[in-house]
Design a protein around this motif. Structure first.
Motif, PDB file in Angstrom:
ATOM      1  N   LEU A   1      36.200 -24.587  -2.679  1.00  0.00           N
ATOM      2  CA  LEU A   1      36.909 -25.385  -1.673  1.00  0.00           C
ATOM      3  C   LEU A   1      36.287 -25.122  -0.302  1.00  0.00           C
ATOM      4  CD1 LEU A   1      40.666 -24.907  -2.705  1.00  0.00           C
ATOM      5  CD2 LEU A   1      39.074 -26.730  -3.356  1.00  0.00           C
ATOM      6  N   PHE A   2      35.971 -26.199   0.403  1.00  0.00           N
ATOM      7  CA  PHE A   2      35.306 -26.066   1.701  1.00  0.00           C
ATOM      8  C   PHE A   2      36.186 -26.607   2.814  1.00  0.00           C
ATOM      9  CE2 PHE A   2      32.196 -26.627  -1.656  1.00  0.00           C
ATOM     10  CZ  PHE A   2      31.275 -25.615  -1.425  1.00  0.00           C
ATOM     11  N   GLY A   3      37.273 -25.922   3.093  1.00  0.00           N
ATOM     12  CA  GLY A   3      38.129 -26.363   4.187  1.00  0.00           C
ATOM     13  C   GLY A   3      39.013 -27.540   3.820  1.00  0.00           C
TER      14      GLY A   3
ATOM     15  N   ASP B   1      57.713 -23.630   6.643  1.00  0.00           N
ATOM     16  CA  ASP B   1      57.423 -22.992   7.933  1.00  0.00           C
ATOM     17  C   ASP B   1      57.153 -21.501   7.842  1.00  0.00           C
ATOM     18  OD1 ASP B   1      57.676 -25.416   9.199  1.00  0.00           O
ATOM     19  OD2 ASP B   1      59.839 -25.152   9.533  1.00  0.00           O
ATOM     20  N   ARG B   2      56.785 -21.046   6.670  1.00  0.00           N
ATOM     21  CA  ARG B   2      56.519 -19.627   6.524  1.00  0.00           C
ATOM     22  C   ARG B   2      55.107 -19.451   5.985  1.00  0.00           C
ATOM     23  NH1 ARG B   2      59.662 -15.737   2.254  1.00  0.00           N
ATOM     24  NH2 ARG B   2      58.100 -14.111   2.346  1.00  0.00           N
ATOM     25  N   ASP B   3      54.385 -18.481   6.512  1.00  0.00           N
ATOM     26  CA  ASP B   3      53.030 -18.234   6.031  1.00  0.00           C
ATOM     27  C   ASP B   3      53.103 -17.558   4.661  1.00  0.00           C
ATOM     28  OD1 ASP B   3      50.466 -17.481   5.480  1.00  0.00           O
ATOM     29  OD2 ASP B   3      50.070 -16.550   7.416  1.00  0.00           O
ATOM     30  N   VAL B   4      52.623 -18.254   3.618  1.00  0.00           N
ATOM     31  CA  VAL B   4      52.700 -17.695   2.264  1.00  0.00           C
ATOM     32  C   VAL B   4      51.301 -17.497   1.682  1.00  0.00           C
ATOM     33  CG1 VAL B   4      54.982 -18.666   1.775  1.00  0.00           C
ATOM     34  CG2 VAL B   4      52.940 -19.986   1.206  1.00  0.00           C
ATOM     35  N   THR B   5      50.297 -17.494   2.555  1.00  0.00           N
ATOM     36  CA  THR B   5      48.899 -17.487   2.094  1.00  0.00           C
ATOM     37  C   THR B   5      48.607 -16.388   1.083  1.00  0.00           C
ATOM     38  OG1 THR B   5      48.398 -18.165   4.344  1.00  0.00           O
ATOM     39  CG2 THR B   5      46.525 -17.678   2.915  1.00  0.00           C
ATOM     40  N   ASN B   6      49.102 -15.186   1.368  1.00  0.00           N
ATOM     41  CA  ASN B   6      48.712 -14.061   0.507  1.00  0.00           C
ATOM     42  C   ASN B   6      49.837 -13.560  -0.395  1.00  0.00           C
ATOM     43  OD1 ASN B   6      45.954 -13.793   1.344  1.00  0.00           O
ATOM     44  ND2 ASN B   6      46.768 -13.157   3.330  1.00  0.00           N
ATOM     45  N   ILE B   7      50.852 -14.381  -0.571  1.00  0.00           N
ATOM     46  CA  ILE B   7      51.960 -13.971  -1.448  1.00  0.00           C
ATOM     47  C   ILE B   7      51.577 -14.263  -2.898  1.00  0.00           C
ATOM     48  CG2 ILE B   7      54.346 -14.485  -2.067  1.00  0.00           C
ATOM     49  CD1 ILE B   7      54.965 -14.905   0.804  1.00  0.00           C
ATOM     50  N   PRO B   8      51.729 -13.262  -3.801  1.00  0.00           N
ATOM     51  CA  PRO B   8      51.346 -13.485  -5.201  1.00  0.00           C
ATOM     52  C   PRO B   8      52.276 -14.476  -5.901  1.00  0.00           C
ATOM     53  CG  PRO B   8      52.400 -11.353  -4.954  1.00  0.00           C
ATOM     54  CD  PRO B   8      52.217 -11.907  -3.572  1.00  0.00           C
ATOM     55  N   ALA B   9      51.779 -15.040  -6.972  1.00  0.00           N
ATOM     56  CA  ALA B   9      52.472 -16.134  -7.656  1.00  0.00           C
ATOM     57  C   ALA B   9      53.926 -15.798  -7.997  1.00  0.00           C
ATOM     58  CB  ALA B   9      51.708 -16.515  -8.924  1.00  0.00           C
TER      59      ALA B   9
ATOM     60  N   GLY C   1      49.548 -19.293  -5.653  1.00  0.00           N
ATOM     61  CA  GLY C   1      49.414 -17.848  -5.466  1.00  0.00           C
ATOM     62  C   GLY C   1      48.658 -17.156  -6.579  1.00  0.00           C
ATOM     63  N   LEU C   2      48.035 -17.928  -7.470  1.00  0.00           N
ATOM     64  CA  LEU C   2      47.250 -17.300  -8.536  1.00  0.00           C
ATOM     65  C   LEU C   2      45.922 -16.785  -8.007  1.00  0.00           C
ATOM     66  CD1 LEU C   2      47.865 -19.653 -11.589  1.00  0.00           C
ATOM     67  CD2 LEU C   2      48.745 -17.348 -11.231  1.00  0.00           C
ATOM     68  N   MET C   3      45.459 -17.372  -6.889  1.00  0.00           N
ATOM     69  CA  MET C   3      44.283 -16.786  -6.254  1.00  0.00           C
ATOM     70  C   MET C   3      44.423 -16.835  -4.738  1.00  0.00           C
ATOM     71  SD  MET C   3      41.496 -19.581  -7.533  1.00  0.00           S
ATOM     72  CE  MET C   3      40.187 -19.398  -6.347  1.00  0.00           C
ATOM     73  N   LYS C   4      43.756 -15.870  -4.101  1.00  0.00           N
ATOM     74  CA  LYS C   4      43.844 -15.795  -2.642  1.00  0.00           C
ATOM     75  C   LYS C   4      42.687 -16.580  -2.048  1.00  0.00           C
ATOM     76  CE  LYS C   4      46.467 -11.645  -1.948  1.00  0.00           C
ATOM     77  NZ  LYS C   4      46.469 -10.415  -2.723  1.00  0.00           N
ATOM     78  N   PRO C   5      42.957 -17.376  -1.041  1.00  0.00           N
ATOM     79  CA  PRO C   5      41.869 -18.098  -0.391  1.00  0.00           C
ATOM     80  C   PRO C   5      41.050 -17.133   0.465  1.00  0.00           C
ATOM     81  CG  PRO C   5      43.926 -18.504   0.760  1.00  0.00           C
ATOM     82  CD  PRO C   5      44.264 -17.646  -0.421  1.00  0.00           C
ATOM     83  N   SER C   6      39.766 -17.439   0.638  1.00  0.00           N
ATOM     84  CA  SER C   6      38.964 -16.572   1.508  1.00  0.00           C
ATOM     85  C   SER C   6      39.105 -16.998   2.959  1.00  0.00           C
ATOM     86  CB  SER C   6      37.506 -16.608   1.055  1.00  0.00           C
ATOM     87  OG  SER C   6      37.072 -17.940   0.877  1.00  0.00           O
ATOM     88  N   GLY C   7      39.745 -18.125   3.181  1.00  0.00           N
ATOM     89  CA  GLY C   7      40.011 -18.540   4.553  1.00  0.00           C
ATOM     90  C   GLY C   7      41.086 -19.602   4.568  1.00  0.00           C
ATOM     91  N   GLY C   8      41.670 -19.833   5.742  1.00  0.00           N
ATOM     92  CA  GLY C   8      42.688 -20.858   5.853  1.00  0.00           C
ATOM     93  C   GLY C   8      44.089 -20.323   5.646  1.00  0.00           C
ATOM     94  N   VAL C   9      45.063 -21.218   5.751  1.00  0.00           N
ATOM     95  CA  VAL C   9      46.460 -20.820   5.727  1.00  0.00           C
ATOM     96  C   VAL C   9      47.246 -21.758   4.813  1.00  0.00           C
ATOM     97  CG1 VAL C   9      48.526 -20.477   7.151  1.00  0.00           C
ATOM     98  CG2 VAL C   9      46.267 -20.050   8.126  1.00  0.00           C
TER      99      VAL C   9
ATOM    100  N   VAL D   1      41.641 -24.550   3.970  1.00  0.00           N
ATOM    101  CA  VAL D   1      41.523 -23.513   2.938  1.00  0.00           C
ATOM    102  C   VAL D   1      40.106 -23.461   2.346  1.00  0.00           C
ATOM    103  CG1 VAL D   1      42.153 -23.041   0.533  1.00  0.00           C
ATOM    104  CG2 VAL D   1      43.918 -23.194   2.285  1.00  0.00           C
ATOM    105  N   LEU D   2      39.594 -22.233   2.299  1.00  0.00           N
ATOM    106  CA  LEU D   2      38.322 -21.946   1.635  1.00  0.00           C
ATOM    107  C   LEU D   2      38.648 -21.082   0.423  1.00  0.00           C
ATOM    108  CD1 LEU D   2      36.462 -20.643   4.825  1.00  0.00           C
ATOM    109  CD2 LEU D   2      36.207 -22.914   3.837  1.00  0.00           C
ATOM    110  N   ALA D   3      38.031 -21.394  -0.710  1.00  0.00           N
ATOM    111  CA  ALA D   3      38.265 -20.560  -1.891  1.00  0.00           C
ATOM    112  C   ALA D   3      37.124 -20.713  -2.875  1.00  0.00           C
ATOM    113  CB  ALA D   3      39.587 -20.954  -2.561  1.00  0.00           C
ATOM    114  N   GLY D   4      37.009 -19.756  -3.770  1.00  0.00           N
ATOM    115  CA  GLY D   4      35.948 -19.819  -4.769  1.00  0.00           C
ATOM    116  C   GLY D   4      36.126 -18.740  -5.811  1.00  0.00           C
ATOM    117  N   TYR D   5      35.192 -18.708  -6.754  1.00  0.00           N
ATOM    118  CA  TYR D   5      35.237 -17.719  -7.825  1.00  0.00           C
ATOM    119  C   TYR D   5      33.986 -16.851  -7.742  1.00  0.00           C
ATOM    120  CZ  TYR D   5      38.599 -21.067  -9.675  1.00  0.00           C
ATOM    121  OH  TYR D   5      39.663 -21.910  -9.840  1.00  0.00           O
ATOM    122  N   ASP D   6      34.151 -15.551  -7.682  1.00  0.00           N
ATOM    123  CA  ASP D   6      33.012 -14.632  -7.674  1.00  0.00           C
ATOM    124  C   ASP D   6      31.913 -15.084  -6.705  1.00  0.00           C
ATOM    125  OD1 ASP D   6      34.248 -13.159  -9.709  1.00  0.00           O
ATOM    126  OD2 ASP D   6      33.366 -14.448 -11.252  1.00  0.00           O
ATOM    127  N   GLN D   7      32.283 -15.282  -5.482  1.00  0.00           N
ATOM    128  CA  GLN D   7      31.315 -15.646  -4.429  1.00  0.00           C
ATOM    129  C   GLN D   7      30.801 -17.080  -4.530  1.00  0.00           C
ATOM    130  OE1 GLN D   7      31.338 -13.112  -2.398  1.00  0.00           O
ATOM    131  NE2 GLN D   7      32.145 -11.696  -3.914  1.00  0.00           N
TER     132      GLN D   7
END
Ligand SMILES: Nc1ncnc2c1ncn2[C@@H]1O[C@H](COP(=O)(O)OP(=O)(O)O)[C@@H](O)[C@H]1O
Ligand SMILES: [Mg+2]
Lengths: 286, 244
Positions: free
Chosen positions: B27-29, B72-80, B59-67, B17-23
């Protein structure tokens, strides 16, 4: 003494209606910090709806208010989804300016479609009916509208305080992220709140043509008073808005009768100045 | 999917998972796996990215990469709010109770996605037996309670949705040591009851002592992971986080 009682009753009746109009405004401010500048124009639009339903459809306002309430609800829903949602979490000016533009659009739209003429409904069921007790006269159209207003405001208050949906609305207003973590779809809640706010003015606007002329400017005065009430009651406080509305209704009535009608609003705005001197955040503000 | 080491079912799997705030990347993987019934500690110093990881999982924020996979279900982009019914509950840093609502109303909202009245009452009884003090405070607004009571209320509220995975961020923040112990004990008890738990802590020793396994986060990366005892004994952890 009887005159005083009469003037008091008039003030209370008006105050109740102000309370309903202001509670919608207070709700959107309290829950999402959005000042809906088009609030008064929602009222005006609902009044036109009732007017035309009566004029062309022969539907009495005592029935048409349901349609006006629903219309206000849907208008609120639509305006939130099309306009307000894009202004959330930005500078408060964003929503203010967007809804100001909307109010202009609605006002000028009605001016263009319906002309600036004052339109008065005649032949409604309650027209000219009144309760007479001694020298006291209580006109039924105003009384019924006030009772409806009181019922609506109470229902709204109970909804907020006593139901799970109400708690979810309060939670959304206190901490949107934490509310999301409860499983609350906060976007839906905000939409609903805006729609409920629209329904409040919708119902008010649905009944008011029984005794008030309809014209494109009719919303402006009401929204000004509603803003005053919300500010005086304490931003976002429903109870504050209720008492401020009663107070303003009474002061307006006393000043209009005992001083001069032209001084009504001078008295009302002076009252506001006095209140904010004493309590800068309004009667129930914190 | 099952974990090779524990032989238990993996319920949460975070991959790269990669994530951050305003660019600004934070999180680096990051990758972690959590098996059914585990109590996991995620430790690391202030600003390492622990809360950001929790926010991504919740689900409070979406990662910019990763899963992110849950059951067993992909929930990466499901909101909180849609993750709560799936069984994910996050008790955020700073408790975030609804200050002007009563304790009881706060707890009721914890069970917002449950409609069965009798089930909600049952859960209320459950959390009251876990934290009896909350029953006495039920009618009081949340803001009027002490820090420890508020933390208990926040955990109880998180339990009200009957989660399969309970994530608790900085449970010890601002609490007296005796209260920290009490709250951690309660978490162990909840975990024994079958709820999988992730705790995020800066009190590394205390957290690892109750956890089965742990992950050490440093500037947005997992730098160490393994059985709690192994981490507790490791030279690096002792030097970096326990001042030994
Ligand atoms: N809302 C935010 N906006 C911008 N940066 C943030 C925000 N929240 C956290 N950060 C930054 O992200 C980094 C990681 O923060 P966080 O995940 O809260 O760390 P931890 O929980 O491990 O203390 C920090 O450098 C922090 O300053
Ligand atoms: Mg943190």
């Amino acid at each position: 003494m009887n005159t005083f009682l009469q003037v008091t009753i008039d003030g209370i009746l008006n105050g109740m209606i102000y309370a309903l109009v202001a509670s919608g405004l207070s709700l959107t401010w309290g829950v999402m910090d959005v000042i809906n500048f088009a609030h008064g124009e929602f009222l005006m639009a609902a009044m036109y709806l009732t007017y035309w339903l009566a004029f062309y459809g022969g539907v009495d306002p005592l029935v048409a208010w349901v349609a006006a309430g629903l219309f206000g609800f849907m208008l609120g829903w639509l305006v939130f989804r099309l306009v307000v949602v894009h202004c959330l979490d930005k500078t408060p000016m964003a929503a203010l300016l967007a809804t100001f533009g909307l109010s202009m659009m609605l006002k000028n739209g009605c001016l263009y479609l319906f002309s600036p003429n004052y339109r008065v409904l005649s032949g409604t069921w309650l027209e000219g009916k009144k309760i007479i007790a001694g020298s006291l006269v209580i006109p039924l159209p105003q009384l019924v509208t006030s009772i409806f207003a009181l019922l609506m405001v109470s229902a709204l208050y109970l909804l907020l305080r006593k139901t799970r949906l109400g708690w979810a609305i309060q939670a959304t207003s206190m901490d949107r992220e934490a509310a999301e973590l409860m499983g609350i779809d906060t976007r839906w809640i905000l939409t609903l709140v805006f729609a409920l706010s629209g329904a409040c003015v919708g119902v008010a606007g649905g009944l008011m043509p029984m005794y008030l002329a309809v014209h494109p400017e009719v919303g402006s005065l009401f929204s000004l008073i509603a803003f005053l009430i919300v500010a005086m009651g304490g931003f976002g406080s429903m109870i504050g808005a209720f008492f401020a509305a009663l107070l303003i209704g009474l002061v307006e009535s006393y000043a209009g009768f005992y001083a001069a009608p032209v001084l009504k609003y001078v008295a009302v705005f002076s009252l506001y100045l006095v209140v904010v001197q004493w309590r800068p955040k309004g009667l129930f503000g914190w | 999917m099952t974990n090779n080491e524990t032989g238990r079912k993996i319920i949460l799997s975070v991959k790269d998972v990669l994530a951050g705030y305003d660019q600004v990347p934070v999180l680096f993987g990051v990758s972690i796996d959590v098996s059914q019934g585990e109590l996991i500690a995620i430790v690391g110093s202030n600003g390492a990215g622990k809360s950001t990881l929790m926010r991504v999982i919740a689900g409070l924020m979406k990662p910019s990469g990763g899963v992110v996979e849950f059951l067993d279900r992909d929930v990466t982009n499901i909101p909180a709010h849609k993750k709560v019914p799936l069984g994910i509950s996050y008790v955020p840093e700073g408790r975030r109770l609804f200050p002007k609502l009563t304790v009881c109303e706060n707890l009721e909202l914890g069970a917002y996605v449950e409609n069965e009245r009798s089930e909600i009452s049952r859960r209320l009884e459950e959390v009251f037996s876990l934290f009896p003090i909350l029953k006495d405070r039920a009618g009081q607004t949340a803001e009027t309670m002490s820090g420890g009571e508020q933390q208990m209320c926040a955990i109880a509220r998180g339990m009200m949705s009957k989660p399969k995975l309970l994530m608790i961020d900085e449970v010890s923040l601002g609490l007296m040591p005796s209260m920290v112990e009490k709250v951690l004990d309660a978490l162990v008890q909840i975990n024994r009851g079958g709820t999988t738990i992730i705790i995020v802590e800066q009190m590394v020793q205390e957290a690892l002592e109750i956890a089965h396994r742990g992950y050490v986060v440093q500037t947005g990366k997992i730098v160490l992971s393994g059985k709690s005892q192994v981490l507790l004994d490791s030279e690096e952890v002792r030097r970096a986080y326990m001042g030994m």
